[in-house]
Design a protein around this motif. Structure first.
Motif, short mmCIF file in Angstrom:
data_model
loop_
_atom_site.label_atom_id
_atom_site.label_comp_id
_atom_site.label_asym_id
_atom_site.label_seq_id
_atom_site.Cartn_x
_atom_site.Cartn_y
_atom_site.Cartn_z
N LEU A 51 -4.14 84.37 21.30
CA LEU A 51 -3.07 83.39 21.30
C LEU A 51 -3.11 82.72 22.66
N ASP A 52 -2.95 81.41 22.69
CA ASP A 52 -3.10 80.67 23.94
C ASP A 52 -1.94 80.93 24.89
N HIS A 53 -2.25 80.93 26.16
CA HIS A 53 -1.27 81.06 27.23
C HIS A 53 -1.84 80.43 28.48
N ASP A 138 4.05 86.86 21.66
CA ASP A 138 3.41 85.67 22.21
C ASP A 138 2.02 85.96 22.75
N TYR A 139 1.65 87.22 22.89
CA TYR A 139 0.37 87.62 23.47
C TYR A 139 -0.39 88.49 22.50
N THR A 168 -0.73 84.21 13.75
CA THR A 168 -2.19 84.21 13.65
C THR A 168 -2.76 82.83 13.31
N ASP A 169 -1.94 81.94 12.78
CA ASP A 169 -2.42 80.58 12.51
C ASP A 169 -2.64 79.81 13.81
N GLU A 170 -2.17 80.36 14.93
CA GLU A 170 -2.36 79.72 16.24
C GLU A 170 -3.47 80.38 17.05
N LEU A 171 -4.19 81.32 16.47
CA LEU A 171 -5.26 82.00 17.20
C LEU A 171 -6.36 81.02 17.60
N ILE A 172 -6.85 81.18 18.81
CA ILE A 172 -8.00 80.43 19.30
C ILE A 172 -9.22 81.32 19.15
N MET A 173 -10.24 80.84 18.48
CA MET A 173 -11.50 81.58 18.36
C MET A 173 -12.34 81.22 19.58
N VAL A 174 -12.72 82.24 20.32
CA VAL A 174 -13.40 82.05 21.60
C VAL A 174 -14.90 81.91 21.38
N ARG A 175 -15.46 80.85 21.95
CA ARG A 175 -16.91 80.62 21.90
C ARG A 175 -17.57 81.39 23.04
N HIS A 176 -18.76 81.90 22.77
CA HIS A 176 -19.51 82.59 23.82
C HIS A 176 -20.88 81.96 24.06
N ASP A 177 -20.99 80.67 23.71
CA ASP A 177 -22.23 79.93 23.94
C ASP A 177 -22.13 79.08 25.20
N THR A 178 -21.29 79.51 26.14
CA THR A 178 -21.09 78.76 27.37
C THR A 178 -21.99 79.28 28.47
N PRO A 179 -22.21 78.49 29.53
CA PRO A 179 -23.02 78.95 30.64
C PRO A 179 -22.43 80.21 31.30
N LEU A 180 -23.28 81.03 31.88
CA LEU A 180 -22.80 82.21 32.55
C LEU A 180 -22.05 81.82 33.79
#
Length: 180
Positions: A51-53, A138-139, A168-180
């Protein structure tokens, strides 16, 4: 008059302490895991969803690394890739158990004497994924040992969180294809 000032000061102190203590609570109706083994939880975890914060806003490729502290607590290193600023950011913290060490309830601090709740509410028996919440609904975080998670497991964790009243409709799916 002096009695009145002392009374008012006592009320503010009590309310302030209550506010601080509520930051390390468990949401009503939510239970933390028991038979928890901190040594198995140590190491690197990937944030799968949250959840975003404000303190993680705009971050992708988020990880958390936990290691044992000499004082019995746990060192925490959170990091993530800030897409807007094109750089990796990190924050060092420390965590301590609230109560027994075999219960997945900790308090974590990144800002001096201020602590927030870290409640492990679902945990794989092999310590490969975890569902974690803060002091209120909220977390919420879904963590895994790898940067991806089996869809069936993810769906089950999201369903459990929804059943517990998390948005759960506000969950952010985290990408892991970002630079290190």
């Amino acid at each position: 008059m002096m009695v009145c000032i002392k009374f008012v000061r006592a009320i503010f102190l009590t309310l302030g302490m209550g506010a601080l203590l509520s930051c390390t609570g468990v949401p009503e109706g939510v239970e933390v895991v028991h038979d928890f083994e901190a040594s198995r939880y140590l190491g690197k975890w990937y944030e799968i969803a949250r959840l975003d914060h404000s303190f993680e806003q705009g971050l992708q490729g988020v990880t958390a690394e936990y290691s044992e502290r000499d004082d019995g607590g746990i060192d925490v290193l959170n990091s993530g890739y800030n897409v807007e600023e094109d750089k990796r950011e990190s924050a060092d913290g420390k965590a301590y158990f609230i109560g027994d060490r075999d219960v997945g309830r900790l308090k974590v601090s990144f800002f001096g004497p201020f602590y927030g709740a870290y409640n492990i509410i679902e945990l794989d028996e092999d310590y490969q994924w975890a569902l974690v919440c803060g002091p209120d609904r909220d977390y919420l975080w879904i963590l895994a040992r790898r940067p991806e998670m089996e869809k069936a497991v993810l769906d089950r964790l999201i369903a459990k969180a929804a059943e517990l009243g998390f948005a759960t409709d506000e969950l952010i799916m985290v990408r892991h294809d970002t630079p290190l």
